[in-house]
Scaffold this motif. Structure first.
Motif, short mmCIF file in Angstrom:
data_model
loop_
_atom_site.label_atom_id
_atom_site.label_comp_id
_atom_site.label_asym_id
_atom_site.label_seq_id
_atom_site.Cartn_x
_atom_site.Cartn_y
_atom_site.Cartn_z
N PRO A 150 0.80 -1.27 0.06
CA PRO A 150 -0.05 0.13 0.14
C PRO A 150 0.85 1.24 0.11
CG PRO A 150 -0.51 -1.57 1.58
CD PRO A 150 0.61 -2.16 1.15
N SER A 156 1.20 5.55 0.86
CA SER A 156 0.66 6.55 1.63
C SER A 156 -0.19 7.63 0.91
CB SER A 156 1.93 7.01 2.42
OG SER A 156 2.73 7.89 1.41
N ASN A 202 -2.78 6.81 -0.55
CA ASN A 202 -3.89 6.42 -0.44
C ASN A 202 -4.46 6.14 1.04
OD1 ASN A 202 -4.36 6.29 -3.23
ND2 ASN A 202 -3.62 4.20 -3.35
N VAL A 203 -3.83 6.83 1.75
CA VAL A 203 -4.00 6.64 3.25
C VAL A 203 -5.38 6.96 3.75
CG1 VAL A 203 -3.01 8.94 4.14
CG2 VAL A 203 -2.96 6.83 5.62
N TYR A 240 -7.57 3.99 2.84
CA TYR A 240 -7.30 2.95 3.76
C TYR A 240 -8.05 3.20 5.44
CZ TYR A 240 -3.73 1.93 0.25
OH TYR A 240 -3.30 1.84 -0.70
N SER A 258 -10.79 5.15 5.89
CA SER A 258 -12.01 5.03 5.56
C SER A 258 -12.52 3.42 5.49
CB SER A 258 -12.44 5.64 4.18
OG SER A 258 -14.10 5.38 3.91
N ILE A 259 -11.73 2.56 4.79
CA ILE A 259 -11.82 1.19 5.00
C ILE A 259 -11.89 0.73 6.35
CG2 ILE A 259 -11.07 -0.94 3.77
CD1 ILE A 259 -10.24 0.50 1.51
N VAL A 260 -10.80 1.07 6.84
CA VAL A 260 -10.62 0.49 8.35
C VAL A 260 -11.70 1.08 9.18
CG1 VAL A 260 -9.23 0.58 10.41
CG2 VAL A 260 -8.25 0.40 8.14
#
Length: 92
Positions: free
Chosen positions: A54, A56, A58-59, A62, A64-66
């Motif tokens: 992954p 950074s 797109n942090v 990520y 949001s997904i978590v």
């Protein structure tokens, strides 16, 4: 192979250069020798690592997904279910 790639990345980082495929390839060629048969294998593995790690950049995606997964997990937890069920039964 891992040591070679790590050493190449570390050497590039120590020079202050940007760590990318081109700079690591050049350093691998320097470490292993320009005619090394191992370079293609090392590079294909390094490309696979780069593509599957992954970034950074797109942090926020990520995060949001978590966060969404945590909210779903909380909503589906047995304790939360019991609480909602008891609240519903209390309303009846």
């Amino acid at each position: 192979m891992h040591r070679d790639i790590y050493r190449a990345i570390n050497n590039v980082a120590q020079t202050g250069s940007r760590i990318d495929l081109i700079t690591v390839e050049a350093e691998l060629r320097n470490l292993l020798g320009i005619d090394s048969n191992q370079i293609d294998f090392h590079l294909s593995y390094f490309v696979e690592l780069v593509n599957n790690t992954p970034s950074s950049r797109n942090v926020m995606a990520y995060v949001s997904i978590v966060k969404n997964a945590a909210v779903e997990r909380e909503a589906l937890s047995p304790y939360r279910f019991r609480f909602v069920l008891s609240e519903l039964l209390r309303c009846i």
